[in-house]
Design a protein around this motif. Sequence first.
Motif, PDB file in Angstrom:
ATOM      1  N   UNK A 101       0.825  -1.186   0.000  1.00  0.00           N
ATOM      2  CA  UNK A 101       0.000   0.000   0.000  1.00  0.00           C
ATOM      3  C   UNK A 101       0.870   1.251   0.000  1.00  0.00           C
ATOM      4  N   UNK A 102       1.963   1.210   0.765  1.00  0.00           N
ATOM      5  CA  UNK A 102       2.849   2.373   0.825  1.00  0.00           C
ATOM      6  C   UNK A 102       3.441   2.703  -0.540  1.00  0.00           C
ATOM      7  N   UNK A 103       3.758   1.674  -1.321  1.00  0.00           N
ATOM      8  CA  UNK A 103       4.314   1.910  -2.655  1.00  0.00           C
ATOM      9  C   UNK A 103       3.281   2.570  -3.564  1.00  0.00           C
ATOM     10  N   UNK A 104       2.036   2.151  -3.467  1.00  0.00           N
ATOM     11  CA  UNK A 104       0.967   2.760  -4.265  1.00  0.00           C
ATOM     12  C   UNK A 104       0.799   4.226  -3.868  1.00  0.00           C
ATOM     13  N   UNK A 138      -4.115 -10.555   6.266  1.00  0.00           N
ATOM     14  CA  UNK A 138      -3.872  -9.498   5.283  1.00  0.00           C
ATOM     15  C   UNK A 138      -5.157  -8.950   4.668  1.00  0.00           C
ATOM     16  N   UNK A 139      -6.067  -9.835   4.315  1.00  0.00           N
ATOM     17  CA  UNK A 139      -7.302  -9.372   3.684  1.00  0.00           C
ATOM     18  C   UNK A 139      -8.147  -8.574   4.668  1.00  0.00           C
ATOM     19  N   UNK A 140      -8.106  -8.919   5.952  1.00  0.00           N
ATOM     20  CA  UNK A 140      -8.867  -8.178   6.952  1.00  0.00           C
ATOM     21  C   UNK A 140      -8.235  -6.810   7.178  1.00  0.00           C
ATOM     22  N   UNK A 141      -6.915  -6.745   7.157  1.00  0.00           N
ATOM     23  CA  UNK A 141      -6.199  -5.471   7.256  1.00  0.00           C
ATOM     24  C   UNK A 141      -6.691  -4.538   6.151  1.00  0.00           C
ATOM     25  N   UNK A 142      -6.754  -5.076   4.937  1.00  0.00           N
ATOM     26  CA  UNK A 142      -7.198  -4.267   3.804  1.00  0.00           C
ATOM     27  C   UNK A 142      -8.656  -3.840   3.952  1.00  0.00           C
TER      28      UNK A 142
END
Length: 176
Positions: free
Chosen positions: A1-4, A71-75
Amino acid sequence: MSAILAACLALQVAESWILQLVERNASAILSGQWWRMGTALFFQEGWLAGGVSNIVALLVIGALAEQMLARWTWLVVYAVGGLAAETIALAWQPVGAGNSIAISALAGFLLVAPLFDRSRRPLELSCIASGGGTMRVLAASAVLVLLLRHDIHGAGALAGGVLTVGAAALDFGMAA
């Protein structure tokens, strides 16, 4: 996400006009430009300083949340919490942009999640919270003050907390 986010920030710095096309603008959104609800989470009204500080905050808060979430829950917490705050922002701050409200949703998760499962608390949060919950009470008070002041970051934190309660009630999405 940081790269985006870094790529979007670089684009915005190179092409300053792009912010006007992607920022949250209640009038434009109500006129059919619904995509601004999402794009506003990738560009920064604070420009370079705001973008860099948000990316650093995401790296820190996001890493703590990642210790407790699949990971999916984080998103989901990041995106749904950010979109919920964007919705409230239509009334409280009709024009703006930035991912800090989605980061606030992750912070709201970190505030509430340890109440449901102490075994999954990240080491850093365990150290902070070990003093009888004083830091948690102070953080919750800060969220309340933000909400009373109609600050959209409080809305993001509240959304993250509500999503956490929902995930805990349904018993899914927490990292093992």
